[in-house]
Design a protein around this motif. Structure first.
Motif, PDB file in Angstrom:
ATOM      1  N   THR A   1      33.518  28.605  13.928  1.00  0.00           N
ATOM      2  CA  THR A   1      34.837  28.649  14.525  1.00  0.00           C
ATOM      3  C   THR A   1      35.022  29.866  15.436  1.00  0.00           C
ATOM      4  O   THR A   1      35.883  29.855  16.310  1.00  0.00           O
ATOM      5  CB  THR A   1      35.922  28.641  13.436  1.00  0.00           C
ATOM      6  N   GLU A   2      34.235  30.913  15.240  1.00  0.00           N
ATOM      7  CA  GLU A   2      34.258  32.032  16.178  1.00  0.00           C
ATOM      8  C   GLU A   2      33.740  31.576  17.536  1.00  0.00           C
ATOM      9  O   GLU A   2      34.270  31.979  18.583  1.00  0.00           O
ATOM     10  CB  GLU A   2      33.410  33.180  15.643  1.00  0.00           C
ATOM     11  N   LEU A   3      32.716  30.732  17.521  1.00  0.00           N
ATOM     12  CA  LEU A   3      32.211  30.161  18.770  1.00  0.00           C
ATOM     13  C   LEU A   3      33.270  29.279  19.414  1.00  0.00           C
ATOM     14  O   LEU A   3      33.447  29.283  20.640  1.00  0.00           O
ATOM     15  CB  LEU A   3      30.939  29.360  18.506  1.00  0.00           C
ATOM     16  N   ALA A   4      34.004  28.516  18.602  1.00  0.00           N
ATOM     17  CA  ALA A   4      35.072  27.671  19.126  1.00  0.00           C
ATOM     18  C   ALA A   4      36.160  28.518  19.776  1.00  0.00           C
ATOM     19  O   ALA A   4      36.639  28.202  20.872  1.00  0.00           O
ATOM     20  CB  ALA A   4      35.664  26.814  18.004  1.00  0.00           C
ATOM     21  N   ALA A   5      36.556  29.611  19.120  1.00  0.00           N
ATOM     22  CA  ALA A   5      37.594  30.485  19.674  1.00  0.00           C
ATOM     23  C   ALA A   5      37.135  31.121  20.981  1.00  0.00           C
ATOM     24  O   ALA A   5      37.881  31.127  21.977  1.00  0.00           O
ATOM     25  CB  ALA A   5      37.969  31.564  18.664  1.00  0.00           C
ATOM     26  N   GLY A   6      35.913  31.659  20.993  1.00  0.00           N
ATOM     27  CA  GLY A   6      35.401  32.296  22.202  1.00  0.00           C
ATOM     28  C   GLY A   6      35.258  31.322  23.355  1.00  0.00           C
ATOM     29  O   GLY A   6      35.653  31.615  24.491  1.00  0.00           O
ATOM     30  N   SER A   7      34.697  30.157  23.063  1.00  0.00           N
ATOM     31  CA  SER A   7      34.529  29.136  24.109  1.00  0.00           C
ATOM     32  C   SER A   7      35.880  28.651  24.615  1.00  0.00           C
ATOM     33  O   SER A   7      36.073  28.456  25.821  1.00  0.00           O
ATOM     34  CB  SER A   7      33.726  27.950  23.561  1.00  0.00           C
ATOM     35  N   GLY A   8      36.822  28.468  23.686  1.00  0.00           N
ATOM     36  CA  GLY A   8      38.157  28.032  24.079  1.00  0.00           C
ATOM     37  C   GLY A   8      38.832  29.039  24.986  1.00  0.00           C
ATOM     38  O   GLY A   8      39.473  28.673  25.979  1.00  0.00           O
ATOM     39  N   ALA A   9      38.710  30.320  24.652  1.00  0.00           N
ATOM     40  CA  ALA A   9      39.317  31.359  25.480  1.00  0.00           C
ATOM     41  C   ALA A   9      38.711  31.377  26.882  1.00  0.00           C
ATOM     42  O   ALA A   9      39.436  31.491  27.880  1.00  0.00           O
ATOM     43  CB  ALA A   9      39.150  32.721  24.808  1.00  0.00           C
ATOM     44  N   VAL A  10      37.391  31.255  26.970  1.00  0.00           N
ATOM     45  CA  VAL A  10      36.723  31.248  28.279  1.00  0.00           C
ATOM     46  C   VAL A  10      37.188  30.052  29.111  1.00  0.00           C
ATOM     47  O   VAL A  10      37.480  30.182  30.311  1.00  0.00           O
ATOM     48  CB  VAL A  10      35.192  31.240  28.104  1.00  0.00           C
ATOM     49  N   LEU A  11      37.282  28.882  28.494  1.00  0.00           N
ATOM     50  CA  LEU A  11      37.738  27.698  29.222  1.00  0.00           C
ATOM     51  C   LEU A  11      39.194  27.840  29.656  1.00  0.00           C
ATOM     52  O   LEU A  11      39.572  27.398  30.751  1.00  0.00           O
ATOM     53  CB  LEU A  11      37.562  26.452  28.354  1.00  0.00           C
ATOM     54  N   PHE A  12      40.016  28.459  28.816  1.00  0.00           N
ATOM     55  CA  PHE A  12      41.421  28.696  29.178  1.00  0.00           C
ATOM     56  C   PHE A  12      41.490  29.605  30.411  1.00  0.00           C
ATOM     57  O   PHE A  12      42.278  29.375  31.338  1.00  0.00           O
ATOM     58  CB  PHE A  12      42.165  29.336  28.007  1.00  0.00           C
ATOM     59  N   ILE A  13      40.662  30.640  30.425  1.00  0.00           N
ATOM     60  CA  ILE A  13      40.630  31.556  31.563  1.00  0.00           C
ATOM     61  C   ILE A  13      40.182  30.820  32.826  1.00  0.00           C
ATOM     62  O   ILE A  13      40.766  30.996  33.905  1.00  0.00           O
ATOM     63  CB  ILE A  13      39.716  32.753  31.259  1.00  0.00           C
ATOM     64  N   ILE A  14      39.159  29.973  32.708  1.00  0.00           N
ATOM     65  CA  ILE A  14      38.696  29.200  33.867  1.00  0.00           C
ATOM     66  C   ILE A  14      39.814  28.321  34.405  1.00  0.00           C
ATOM     67  O   ILE A  14      40.039  28.232  35.620  1.00  0.00           O
ATOM     68  CB  ILE A  14      37.468  28.351  33.489  1.00  0.00           C
ATOM     69  N   SER A  15      40.540  27.673  33.504  1.00  0.00           N
ATOM     70  CA  SER A  15      41.649  26.813  33.911  1.00  0.00           C
ATOM     71  C   SER A  15      42.708  27.602  34.670  1.00  0.00           C
ATOM     72  O   SER A  15      43.165  27.198  35.751  1.00  0.00           O
ATOM     73  CB  SER A  15      42.266  26.151  32.675  1.00  0.00           C
TER      74      SER A  15
END
Length: 253
Positions: free
Chosen positions: A188-202
């Motif tokens: 879930t740490e990977l999920a949080a980090g990946s989610g944050a990066v995708l949010f920033i890209i958006s």
């Protein structure tokens, strides 16, 4: 021996990931269906309506249901999950306001998502601190704001600057928790980090498209990364399903 132990821990973590995804997957079916509806209908953004607002907000609303499916007791027992849940509520309000951004509601949406990022950052916590990661995020956000600055005017000059700082802080706190090797590895740490990066890209795509120059296929890029980001961040909330004292014990070991 240390290499074998490391491989064993990695295999165990991967197995845990597969089992967790298998367990959580059915609860995400409404989210995937709602996301498909959004992209299939692809209602024109030039004609905002309550129907288009509903269609746009529905996938994130389904993530509310995803977290609620774990029980109110789970949310009440884990403050980080509660903050992510409330963040999803503010995200839905932000989505609704942005439907009417050309009618003067862009700032309202911006403020809703600013609150979302504060809630997400609080959920991710301040440990480990990862100062080097924070420094990198600060430099990158400063450079990006400098890139946007010539296209900003009026209240956007400071509102966008504050928003860039907030989403960068959220990204720092999500990425700081990543530990991809060792006994402390949690999917879930990977999920949080990946989610944050995708949010920033958006959000980077939104900013460049609005204040700098048209981005090809901007809406598709913005919404696909946004929905994926929200799903991953919602998934990161389900990690603490074990009792808090057991979780602390497992971290100590």
């Amino acid at each position: 021996m240390s290499g074998l132990a490391l491989n064993s821990r990695a295999l165990s973590a991967a197995l845990s990931y597969v089992l967790q995804v298998k367990s959580e997957g059915p609860k995400l079916v409404p989210f995937f269906k709602a996301t498909c509806v959004y992209f299939v209908l692809w209602l024109p953004s030039s004609s905002p309506s309550w129907v288009s607002a509903l269609i746009k907000c529905l996938p994130v609303f389904c993530l509310w249901l995803f977290l609620l499916a774990h029980g109110l007791g789970f949310l009440l027992a884990h403050p980080s999950a509660t903050r992510i849940f409330v963040g999803l509520i503010f995200s839905t309000l932000g989505d609704a306001f942005l439907i009417w951004q050309d009618q003067g509601y862009f700032v309202h949406g911006l403020l809703m998502f600013a609150v979302t990022h504060m809630l997400y950052a609080s959920a991710f916590g301040m440990r480990p601190l990862a100062l080097r990661t924070g420094l990198v995020m600060a430099v990158m956000s400063g450079l990006f704001y400098a890139f946007l600055y010539p296209g900003l005017s009026g209240p956007f000059t400071y509102l966008v600057g504050a928003y860039v700082a907030l989403i960068s802080f959220m990204g720092w706190r999500a990425i700081a928790g990543l530990r991809l090797v060792g006994a402390a590895w949690r999917w879930t740490e990977l999920a949080a980090g990946s989610g944050a990066v995708l949010f920033i890209i958006s959000d980077v795509t939104i900013a460049v498209n609005k204040f700098c120059f048209p981005v090809p296929y901007a809406r598709a890029l913005i919404m696909s990364t946004y929905y994926a980001a929200q799903m991953l961040i919602a998934l990161s909330a389900v990690e603490n399903r074990e009792p808090v004292e057991d979780y602390r014990l497992s971290k100590a070991n």
